[in-house]
Design a protein around this motif. Structure first.
Motif, PDB file in Angstrom:
ATOM      1  N   VAL A 100      -5.468   7.417  -3.841  1.00 22.22           N
ATOM      2  CA  VAL A 100      -6.632   8.008  -4.497  1.00 22.22           C
ATOM      3  C   VAL A 100      -6.352   9.461  -4.833  1.00 22.22           C
ATOM      4  O   VAL A 100      -6.632   9.934  -5.943  1.00 22.22           O
ATOM      5  CB  VAL A 100      -7.865   7.864  -3.596  1.00 22.22           C
ATOM      6  N   LEU A 133     -15.252  -1.164   1.734  1.00 18.99           N
ATOM      7  CA  LEU A 133     -13.812  -1.250   1.857  1.00 18.99           C
ATOM      8  C   LEU A 133     -13.157   0.104   1.748  1.00 18.99           C
ATOM      9  O   LEU A 133     -12.160   0.388   2.371  1.00 18.99           O
ATOM     10  CB  LEU A 133     -13.325  -2.125   0.706  1.00 18.99           C
ATOM     11  N   PHE A 134     -13.742   0.886   0.924  1.00 19.01           N
ATOM     12  CA  PHE A 134     -13.060   2.122   0.576  1.00 19.01           C
ATOM     13  C   PHE A 134     -13.698   3.269   1.306  1.00 19.01           C
ATOM     14  O   PHE A 134     -14.852   3.585   1.104  1.00 19.01           O
ATOM     15  CB  PHE A 134     -13.131   2.336  -0.921  1.00 19.01           C
ATOM     16  N   LYS A 135     -12.939   3.867   2.093  1.00 18.67           N
ATOM     17  CA  LYS A 135     -13.477   4.929   2.932  1.00 18.67           C
ATOM     18  C   LYS A 135     -13.081   6.270   2.373  1.00 18.67           C
ATOM     19  O   LYS A 135     -12.692   7.171   3.078  1.00 18.67           O
ATOM     20  CB  LYS A 135     -12.912   4.766   4.347  1.00 18.67           C
ATOM     21  N   VAL A 136     -13.077   6.373   1.055  1.00 20.63           N
ATOM     22  CA  VAL A 136     -12.621   7.611   0.467  1.00 20.63           C
ATOM     23  C   VAL A 136     -13.782   8.573   0.363  1.00 20.63           C
ATOM     24  O   VAL A 136     -14.764   8.300  -0.305  1.00 20.63           O
ATOM     25  CB  VAL A 136     -12.058   7.371  -0.931  1.00 20.63           C
ATOM     26  N   VAL A 180      -7.724  -4.771  -6.688  1.00 21.18           N
ATOM     27  CA  VAL A 180      -8.094  -3.785  -7.698  1.00 21.18           C
ATOM     28  C   VAL A 180      -7.116  -3.912  -8.851  1.00 21.18           C
ATOM     29  O   VAL A 180      -5.907  -3.882  -8.641  1.00 21.18           O
ATOM     30  CB  VAL A 180      -8.037  -2.367  -7.112  1.00 21.18           C
ATOM     31  N   VAL A 219     -12.938   7.526  -7.154  1.00 20.12           N
ATOM     32  CA  VAL A 219     -11.664   8.185  -7.385  1.00 20.12           C
ATOM     33  C   VAL A 219     -11.843   9.450  -8.196  1.00 20.12           C
ATOM     34  O   VAL A 219     -11.324  10.504  -7.859  1.00 20.12           O
ATOM     35  CB  VAL A 219     -10.702   7.226  -8.108  1.00 20.12           C
ATOM     36  N   LEU A 224     -15.597   2.056  -8.096  1.00 16.44           N
ATOM     37  CA  LEU A 224     -14.361   2.651  -7.593  1.00 16.44           C
ATOM     38  C   LEU A 224     -13.963   3.849  -8.419  1.00 16.44           C
ATOM     39  O   LEU A 224     -13.462   4.831  -7.922  1.00 16.44           O
ATOM     40  CB  LEU A 224     -13.246   1.622  -7.687  1.00 16.44           C
ATOM     41  N   SER A 277       0.814  -1.209   0.000  1.00 14.10           N
ATOM     42  CA  SER A 277       0.000   0.000   0.000  1.00 14.10           C
ATOM     43  C   SER A 277       0.849   1.261   0.000  1.00 14.10           C
ATOM     44  O   SER A 277       0.426   2.303  -0.484  1.00 14.10           O
ATOM     45  CB  SER A 277      -0.913  -0.005   1.209  1.00 14.10           C
ATOM     46  N   ARG A 325      -9.493  18.121   4.785  1.00 11.88           N
ATOM     47  CA  ARG A 325      -8.285  17.399   4.475  1.00 11.88           C
ATOM     48  C   ARG A 325      -7.219  18.246   3.797  1.00 11.88           C
ATOM     49  O   ARG A 325      -6.156  17.768   3.487  1.00 11.88           O
ATOM     50  CB  ARG A 325      -8.617  16.208   3.589  1.00 11.88           C
ATOM     51  N   PRO A 331      -6.602  -2.819  -1.931  1.00 10.48           N
ATOM     52  CA  PRO A 331      -7.479  -1.650  -1.878  1.00 10.48           C
ATOM     53  C   PRO A 331      -6.657  -0.364  -1.897  1.00 10.48           C
ATOM     54  O   PRO A 331      -5.593  -0.287  -1.288  1.00 10.48           O
ATOM     55  CB  PRO A 331      -8.218  -1.820  -0.558  1.00 10.48           C
ATOM     56  N   LEU A 332      -7.177   0.608  -2.609  1.00 10.06           N
ATOM     57  CA  LEU A 332      -6.427   1.839  -2.784  1.00 10.06           C
ATOM     58  C   LEU A 332      -6.382   2.616  -1.483  1.00 10.06           C
ATOM     59  O   LEU A 332      -7.397   2.766  -0.806  1.00 10.06           O
ATOM     60  CB  LEU A 332      -7.079   2.692  -3.860  1.00 10.06           C
ATOM     61  N   SER A 333      -5.216   3.088  -1.153  1.00 10.34           N
ATOM     62  CA  SER A 333      -5.097   3.901   0.046  1.00 10.34           C
ATOM     63  C   SER A 333      -5.532   5.325  -0.289  1.00 10.34           C
ATOM     64  O   SER A 333      -5.514   5.718  -1.445  1.00 10.34           O
ATOM     65  CB  SER A 333      -3.655   3.881   0.540  1.00 10.34           C
ATOM     66  N   PRO A 334      -5.930   6.080   0.700  1.00  7.85           N
ATOM     67  CA  PRO A 334      -6.375   7.453   0.436  1.00  7.85           C
ATOM     68  C   PRO A 334      -5.307   8.265  -0.286  1.00  7.85           C
ATOM     69  O   PRO A 334      -5.606   9.076  -1.152  1.00  7.85           O
ATOM     70  CB  PRO A 334      -6.638   8.017   1.831  1.00  7.85           C
ATOM     71  N   SER A 355       2.359   8.639   2.919  1.00  8.58           N
ATOM     72  CA  SER A 355       1.925   7.600   2.003  1.00  8.58           C
ATOM     73  C   SER A 355       1.521   6.325   2.726  1.00  8.58           C
ATOM     74  O   SER A 355       1.019   5.408   2.111  1.00  8.58           O
ATOM     75  CB  SER A 355       3.051   7.288   1.021  1.00  8.58           C
ATOM     76  N   ARG A 356       1.752   6.254   4.022  1.00  5.29           N
ATOM     77  CA  ARG A 356       1.389   5.038   4.744  1.00  5.29           C
ATOM     78  C   ARG A 356      -0.121   4.945   4.878  1.00  5.29           C
ATOM     79  O   ARG A 356      -0.808   5.933   5.013  1.00  5.29           O
ATOM     80  CB  ARG A 356       2.004   5.090   6.132  1.00  5.29           C
ATOM     81  N   PHE A 357      -0.585   3.753   4.856  1.00  2.00           N
ATOM     82  CA  PHE A 357      -2.021   3.507   4.891  1.00  2.00           C
ATOM     83  C   PHE A 357      -2.328   2.721   6.152  1.00  2.00           C
ATOM     84  O   PHE A 357      -2.013   1.546   6.248  1.00  2.00           O
ATOM     85  CB  PHE A 357      -2.408   2.730   3.633  1.00  2.00           C
TER      86      PHE A 357
END
Lengths: 344, 1224
Positions: free
Chosen positions: A295, B661-664, A327, B640, B636, A265, B674, A289-292, B681-683
């Motif tokens: 994105v 899954l995606f909390k964007v 993905v 995005v 998705l 990620s 934000r 899954p894409l990280s914020p 870059s860490r998730f």
């Protein structure tokens, strides 16, 4: 192009440098008690200035507005004193994106904090923990004329796990304790685990105490997934037990495996950038899954390069036990070629 | 003078000679077969080295034929081939084009201006362009031409233009070139004709390549070339193959064949010189074009594209490939600038022509021609001068209209066209809305504004009569007008504009009109206004869109909103509307129906009632829609990128947990939150799994090699396969026979998959097929790829990539596809460009090509370019540094000031004043960033014919930079003013201490060659310094410091704006003049430096000091070398001076006599001496003779004696030997 706020600061400047589009960022922490650019961001700008030629940077008095007109990437030998607020990983991530497109091969020596809890760590010449730093990293990269299309759709199965447990200015026993705890979890999955202990002494141990663990899972197809945890800096937050840290890191790696894909990620954005900057061919990469952050990066790629990714979700099969959804990212490269490199 | 016919040789048919020949013949055949056997030595390896060389050479030749394999990116439906017809004036270009068009389409085109696109075959279309005799056009067209027909007047021979064009072509990647000789009928004599042909052919070959095709058009018949010859030429063109050129495969470009001004007529009225918004149409070529990219229009400048959309092909290839030739209907012709293809182009109107006979047919069946016209009609609306009608297409209920009543309109309102149109046009509505709000203060102008708004409203026009009074009263002064006309029906498209909103929402709308950010702050739940962003979709939805989505539910994704009252609108109503506003007039000539669309005033309307009606249970519907979407996979892509072009809606309330899954969260929503977030870059996942639990752990069990493998990759299966492959073998040592275990396998399979039994057969079949495929693959790998080289592998890889490229987006809808890929080559696109200079429109001349060249990333920037340059050998003069030069580089033509340099051995770039005569040199310019390796050419002027060969230089870009490295030599001169031993003080070289400090340690030299070094600055005089030398200096010495001074390149980048010149003067663009030209024009003569003039040399006499020898040295010297102490004699005093003697006459006589006597005596003496001398000579001679004789005699004697001695000796020796032998 205009942006607001200091979020994705690096992405914007890096993409601006690659695409040659000028960028204006307004309202950088304008509502904050301490408005404007932070020291580490200023340091980052200075680093960019060092590796480029002809860059124009204008910052207003309060530091809330930044105008950045990119020059050409020059490369060469660069030595940079990174600010200790962020670790070297922060700076190195941006350099990684730029390095293949320089005029001359890059050889950068970065000094500062090598490991901290927020940013990715780097393997090092000298370690230096937050808050005081004192570590050193050498990064060299050859230059490329153009990128080939990428096809990473089959991650393969994990065949081994490697790692490094490091400790500086603490008892060397810490590293062993970390290793034991991490192994206790990972051994349930695979026997081929080897975690190095790395205790640094003297000048190469930096200025602050700390310890941490980096784990890398390698698959049969040669893709890597990584995870890492670093102890909290001295005097900030609760102290961490090495056993907890080891376990946490192992779980983090499992989490990363659960997410899966060919790229972990943290590095999703890098792989996507190289896909974007490829020739005008279809590239494919399977990601978790894409990280914020990714994105945001995708949005910025669209803004700077007018490239959109085709994003397909792959649901795991019913009887498959391979972690979560994946993905599949597909794009057509921008046909980017390194305009900095000299031909003779 | 007829020559006598010579007797031919007669072959013998019989006799010994014939027999001999026959024998030879028979043997010859045999010989060929067993020559190797008969004479093996001739075929044996004579020399290994030689053989190695031969082999090497053969391999070299083989490898030379290889090209670097490239990924084949040619589109499936390629754009028309650009055929440029080029030649000097009066050579028959237009005639040839006319003939070709007639040949292909059976149509006659009287006036050819602009590109003409025709369908030439089942798979090929051509765009014919005539190149006028202007170097600007020649350069532009050489960059886009696929095939050049180079017309040459054979009666005259080659002209310079031909060669210039060939050189231009060479620089910008060589397209195919075919020469065409015309005016061949002027030759009366056949022999001269064939001779000329041959001469021209060979000259042409040297320029292009050996064997290049040269076509002969022999004569004219009724002002046209002979049909058969044109047909042949056409065939050649049809089968021609083209090679990809680097620049073109990496840059998109459009050769515009249609131009329309979209500027608001009101702004033009107010300010006729205002910048124009223009839409250009043409086939996209080269590579993918991205929306909002930068383009360069050669002759105008750089612009960023506001909008790109693709239109239906106006000149499509036949749909069904038939075996035979095309039928008449498929032979299409499209040339809007020439006024063909259904359109006649006028300044502010467009005439659509069509034969009346076709009209009824076209209604019934939609054939390509109809589509063409329809598309043109649809797109035509854009042109209007009164309104930017390109964004408007008329919309009425299609079902309501009966084609019989008004056939034209029915075609116009074609549902499909309407829809495509709407989709194609995107715009930034926000901006326009803002504009509107500003303007709306004036009540008087409101009506016009309505029209504007209508234009803004994409794809939707509600046609109806309007009560203007009602409008004015109902309209709130600051906002857009909302008219309450309950009786009228709404006509909606799904464009999301405020216009459609109900009055009830007005208050909300007012807020919405503002920035979205504000909206966020106000916490309004999801009311955002945005139009679908062109190409790249906008990031938000709209409430209206939601509403539309409800419609979608009914209409299955396609918005087809039909109001019941819509049927009321019939064409007559519409017509009336037109007529009342006086904007449309129709003329019905006998043959044609000529519709003249003047700028149609469209009315917009808001139908409160209707809107309310269908908004009633909005929330319910929305929730339903949301549920439905939830069932489907979470998109998705939308997460995005925001909204997509497909009409998929998303409820704004439920953004929080899309997909689980995606909390964007969406960018705009949380932007405030934000904007200043941590850049990392860490998730860190929010909901991490509990890895201590067994079931969680088992969820990733298969990710490890220890887990379960897929069936096809399982080790057991692989082993089994191996068994099958190599299963049957006999162990020779033990004699054991191993058999493939087929029975076991089946059992295993059964055990493994009992549940798959249902469709067992199918599975088995698939499995078998799969296995077969794999076996074949393995076999191929083993036997075919044995001699696969790197080259073959590379080629295969490229082919795979090409296939993937083609397949990846094949089944995707074009609308979506263009967002991923960009607009692909072969599409007919409409490119909207804002802020073009008004001269582009006012001085528009369709005879000049308009090319839109797409620019890559960062190619729009300016910087320093280092390039390798060579003066063209045909250009008569060398080029001077800093003289402005016009370069054609990439798409661009621009004037710049190059600095020439040459690279020294140590890598230094030394400035040159002039280009070398026959050599490459470097050049640095300030110009547009262009990728390295791009070729360029330079001309000194683009106007007039001053030079006999206009191309001054050619070259290639080497490097791009933001700084310059050129230096020029600088010689500083100083004079010693104080000399010590080897040290001396030098002044005059510098002016301040600081200057000296910079040069400390620098080496200096005197004229006489004594080397030295600058040591340190002296305090006084300023600029003086101390230096040491290897020897002592003289005061007369001059000291040089040789250094290098960096020069700066003038930052002149002046694009050639030839297209903006008035019509007829487009070839007269003159940029910056050179210094020489300026001086010539202003009549300024150069004033030479007085020091540089030649003057008679006047040399001062030099005085040398006397030599001073130190006393010590003097003492040591021998007397001979001692300086003699010769005191200067003083003047002899008078008393010591002797008086002169005066003789007496007698004494005189005595003295004279004595003189005479002494002279006689002297004479005698002299004579005697001479005699004596002669005698002595004689004596010496004789003596010599005697001596010689004596010597001879003596020699003889000596010889004798020696001989005797020798003999004696011999005897002695012999006797001694004898004695010895005796002894033995």
């Amino acid at each position: 192009m205009e942006f607001e706020g200091c979020n994705c600061f690096r992405q914007r400047l890096v993409l601006s440098t690659l695409s040659g589009k000028r960028v204006k960022i307004r309202n950088i922490r304008s509502k904050d008690d301490n408005p404007g650019l932070r020291d580490f961001e200023a340091s980052f700008i200075r680093l960019l200035d060092k590796v480029t030629n002809g860059t124009r940077i204008e910052i207003n008095q309060t530091g809330t507005v930044l105008f950045y007109q990119p020059g050409l990437l020059y490369g060469g030998s660069v030595e940079h004193e990174c600010n200790v607020q962020r670790s070297i990983g922060y700076y190195l991530e941006a350099l990684l994106m730029l390095a293949p497109f320089m005029k001359t091969p890059l050889r950068a020596v970065l000094k500062g904090v090598t490991n901290d809890p927020t940013d990715p760590s780097v393997s090092v010449l000298k370690r230096g923990m937050a808050p005081a730093g004192g570590g050193e990293v050498l990064f060299t990269c050859p230059v490329r004329r153009s990128m080939k299309p990428v096809h990473l759709t089959e991650p393969g199965k994990i065949k081994r796990i490697r790692g490094t447990a490091f400790s500086v200015r603490v008892s060397p026993q810490m590293a062993n304790r970390i290793v034991d705890s991490a192994r206790s979890i990972l051994n349930k999955f695979i026997p081929d685990i080897y975690i190095y202990t790395d205790h640094m002494k003297g000048a190469s141990s930096g200025k602050s105490p700390g310890f941490g663990l980096t784990l890398v899972a390698e698959t049969v197809n040669g893709t890597f997934l990584g995870a890492e945890v670093v102890s909290t800096p001295q005097g900030q937050g609760d102290p961490v037990l090495p056993e907890d840290l080891g376990r946490n890191c192992a779980k983090l790696l499992l989490e990363e495996v659960y997410r899966g894909g060919c790229v972990d990620s943290t590095n999703q954005s890098l792989s996507l950038l190289y896909m974007t900057l490829g020739q005008q061919d279809v590239s494919k990469t399977l990601l978790g899954p894409l990280s914020p952050y990714t994105v945001e990066f995708l949005r910025h790629i669209r803004d700077f390069f007018q490239i959109m990714f085709k994003i397909e979700q792959q649901k795991p099969g019913e009887d498959e036990q391979k972690g979560g959804e994946k993905v599949l990212m597909t794009c057509v490269g921008a046909g980017y070629s390194n305009i900095n490199k000299t031909i003779k | 003078m007829e020559k006598k016919e010579q007797k031919r040789h007669q072959h013998k048919h019989s006799g010994p000679k014939a027999q001999k020949k026959n024998r030879k013949k028979e043997q010859g055949t045999e010989q060929g077969q067993d020559e190797r056997k008969r004479n093996p030595r001739a075929f044996s390896v004579q020399s290994a080295v030689r053989m190695a060389r031969t082999f090497h050479r053969a391999q070299d030749i083989k490898t030379k034929k290889h090209h670097i394999p490239l990924v084949d990116r040619t589109p499936l439906e390629p754009p028309p081939v650009v055929v440029v017809v080029m030649g000097p004036p009066k050579v028959g270009k237009s005639t040839l084009i006319r003939c070709l068009i007639k040949n292909y389409t059976r149509q006659k085109l009287s006036d050819i201006c602009g590109p003409v696109t025709i369908v030439s075959g089942k798979k090929r279309r051509l765009t014919l362009i005539e190149c006028n005799n202007d170097i600007n056009s020649m350069i532009d067209l050489a960059k886009v031409a696929d095939l050049v027909l180079m017309l040459i007047d054979a009666s005259f021979g080659f002209e310079m233009e031909t060669f210039e064009f060939l050189n231009i072509c060479q620089v910008h990647g060589f397209p195919r070139v075919m020469g065409v000789l015309t005016h061949l009928d002027t030759f009366k004599n056949n022999k001269t004709l064939s001779k000329t042909k041959k001469r021209l052919k060979h000259r042409f070959w040297t320029e292009v390549y050996q064997g290049a095709k040269l076509f002969y058009l022999s004569g004219m018949v009724y002002g046209e070339y002979q049909t058969q010859e044109v047909k042949n030429l056409g065939r050649f063109i049809s089968v021609m193959k083209f090679r990809p050129l680097v620049w073109r495969t990496s840059h998109p470009y459009v050769v515009a064949d249609r131009m329309e001004d979209l500027t608001d007529p009101e702004t033009i009225r107010l300010d006729p010189k205002c910048d124009r918004t223009v839409s250009l149409y043409g086939y996209l070529r080269g590579t993918f074009l991205k929306n909002k990219c930068q383009v360069h229009i050669p002759g105008v400048g750089d612009f960023s594209v506001a909008d790109v959309s693709f239109l239906p092909d106006p000149c499509p290839l036949p749909e069904v490939i038939k075996k035979r030739a095309l039928n008449v209907k498929e032979r299409l012709l499209y040339a809007p600038l020439a006024g063909v293809g259904g359109l006649v182009y006028d300044k502010d109107a467009v005439y659509i022509d069509m034969p009346s006979g076709h009209a009824s047919q076209q209604q019934e069946e939609v054939r390509p021609t109809t589509e063409l016209v329809q598309s043109l009609i649809g797109t035509q609306a854009t042109l209007d001068a009164k309104m930017a009608a390109s964004k408007v297409s008329l919309f009425t209920g299609t079902a309501a209209l009966t084609p019989e009543e008004n056939p034209m309109e029915s075609r116009e309102w074609d549902e499909k066209a309407q829809r495509e149109r709407r989709r194609a046009v995107f715009a930034d509505e926000d901006e326009e809305d803002d504009d509107e709000e500003e303007e709306e203060s004036d009540e008087e102008e409101e009506e016009e504004e309505e029209e504007e708004e209508d234009e803004d409203e994409e794809g939707l026009i509600t046609l109806k009569k309007e009560d203007e009074k009602a409008v004015e009263t109902a309209a709130p002064p600051v906002k857009k007008q909302k008219i309450e006309e309950p009786m009228e029906m709404p006509a909606f498209a799904d464009s999301d504009d405020e216009l459609e909103k109900s009055e009830g929402e007005e208050s909300e709308e007012e807020e919405e009109g503002d920035e979205e950010n504000e909206e966020m702050e106000e916490g309004e739940p999801a009311k955002r206004s945005s139009g679908p962003d062109s190409g790249l979709c906008s990031e938000e939805d709209d409430e209206d869109e939601e509403e539309d989505s409800d419609m979608d539910e009914d209409a299955d994704g396609i918005v087809k909103f039909k109001h019941p009252e819509e049927e009321k609108i019939d064409t007559e109503d519409a017509e009336m509307a037109y007529e009342t506003t006086g904007t449309l007039s129709m003329i019905y000539p006998s043959d044609y129906i000529k519709y003249v669309f003047f700028l149609v005033c469209f009315f917009w309307d808001v139908f409160v009632e209707g809107a309310l009606r269908w908004k009633e249970d909005l929330s319910k519907k929305a929730s339903e829609a949301y549920l439905r979407h939830q069932l489907a996979a979470p998109n998705l892509r939308k997460l995005v990128y925001g909204t997509v072009a497909e009409e998929e809606e998303e409820d704004s309330n439920d953004e929080e947990e899309l997909g689980g899954l995606f909390k964007v969260s969406r960018p705009e929503r949380s932007k405030k939150v934000r904007a200043d977030a941590m850049d990392c870059s860490r998730f860190h996942p929010d909901s991490s799994h509990d890895w201590d639990q067994e079931e969680v752990r088992s969820s990733i069990r298969d990710c490890f090699v220890t887990g379960k493998w897929e069936e096809d990759k399982d080790a057991a299966t692989l082993l089994k396969e191996d068994d099958e492959l190599y299963g049957d073998f006999e162990d020779l040592e033990t004699g054991e026979v191993h058999k493939a275990k087929t029975g076991n396998k089946d059992k295993e399979e059964e055990e493994e998959a009992p549940q798959v039994k249902l469709d067992d057969d199918e599975v088995q079949k698939n499995k078998r097929l799969e296995k077969k495929r794999r076996l074949k693959e393995r076999f191929d790998a083993q036997y075919d790829d044995g001699d696969a080289t790197y080259f073959d592998d590379l080629k295969e890889e490229m082919q795979k990539q090409a296939e993937l490229n083609r397949q990846e987006f094949e089944d995707v809808d074009d609308e979506v596809r263009v967002q991923y890929e960009g607009f692909r080559p072969g599409m007919y696109v409409r490119v909207e460009i804002p802020a073009l200079p008004c001269e582009f429109v006012t001085n528009f001349d369709p005879h000049y090509p308009i090319v839109l060249g797409g620019l890559g990333p960062s190619e729009g920037n300016v910087g320093y370019l280092q390039m390798r340059l060579k003066k063209h050998r045909w250009h008569s003069r060398i080029l001077k540094t800093r003289d402005p030069l016009i370069l054609s580089l990439g798409w661009r033509r621009f004037q710049t000031m190059p600095l020439y340099y040459i690279e020294d051995h140590n890598g230094r770039h030394r400035l040159l004043k002039y280009t070398p005569e026959h050599m490459h040199c470097g050049a640095t310019i300030w110009g547009p960033i262009t990728p390295q390796g791009t070729g360029f050419l330079a001309v000194q002027t683009v106007g007039g014919f001053k030079a006999n060969f206009r191309i001054a230089a050619t070259g290639v870009v080497l490097d791009l930079d933001k700084s310059v490295t050129i230096v020029k030599k600088l010689k500083l001169i100083g004079y010693p003013y104080k000399i010590f031993k080897n040290t001396c003080f030098i002044q005059g070289m510098f002016n301040t201490v600081l200057e000296v400090a910079k040069f400390e340690g620098a080496s200096v030299r005197t004229v006489s060659g004594i080397k030295g070094q600058i040591k340190k600055a002296l305090r006084t005089p300023p600029g003086a310094f101390r230096a040491t030398f290897e020897d002592r200096l003289l005061m007369s010495d001059i000291v040089f410091l040789r250094s290098w001074y960096p020069v700066s390149v003038p930052q002149l980048y002046n694009p050639v704006t030839s297209l903006l010149m008035p019509v007829g003067q487009k070839d007269t663009w003159a940029g910056m003049r050179t210094l020489g030209q300026l001086k010539h024009d202003l009549g300024i003569r150069n004033k030479p430096n007085q020091d540089s003039l030649y003057k008679p040399v006047v040399r001062q006499v030099r005085h040398f000091n006397t030599l001073h020898i130190p006393k010590e040295l003097q003492k040591a010297l021998p007397f001979k070398n001692k300086p003699k102490q010769m005191q200067a004699k003083g003047k002899t005093p008078r008393d010591l001076q002797r008086p002169a003697v005066i003789r007496e006459p007698h004494e005189k006589k005595v003295a004279a006599l004595l003189d005479a006597l002494s002279s006689v005596y002297a004479y005698k003496n002299k004579k005697a001496k001479a005699e004596q001398h002669a005698k002595h000579k004689e004596f010496l001679k004789q003596k010599e003779k005697q001596d010689a004789e004596r010597q001879k005699r003596l020699k003889e004697e000596r010889k004798k004696t020696y001989r005797a001695m020798g003999q004696k000796e011999k005897k002695k020796l012999k006797s001694s030997l004898k004695g010895a032998s005796k002894d033995n």
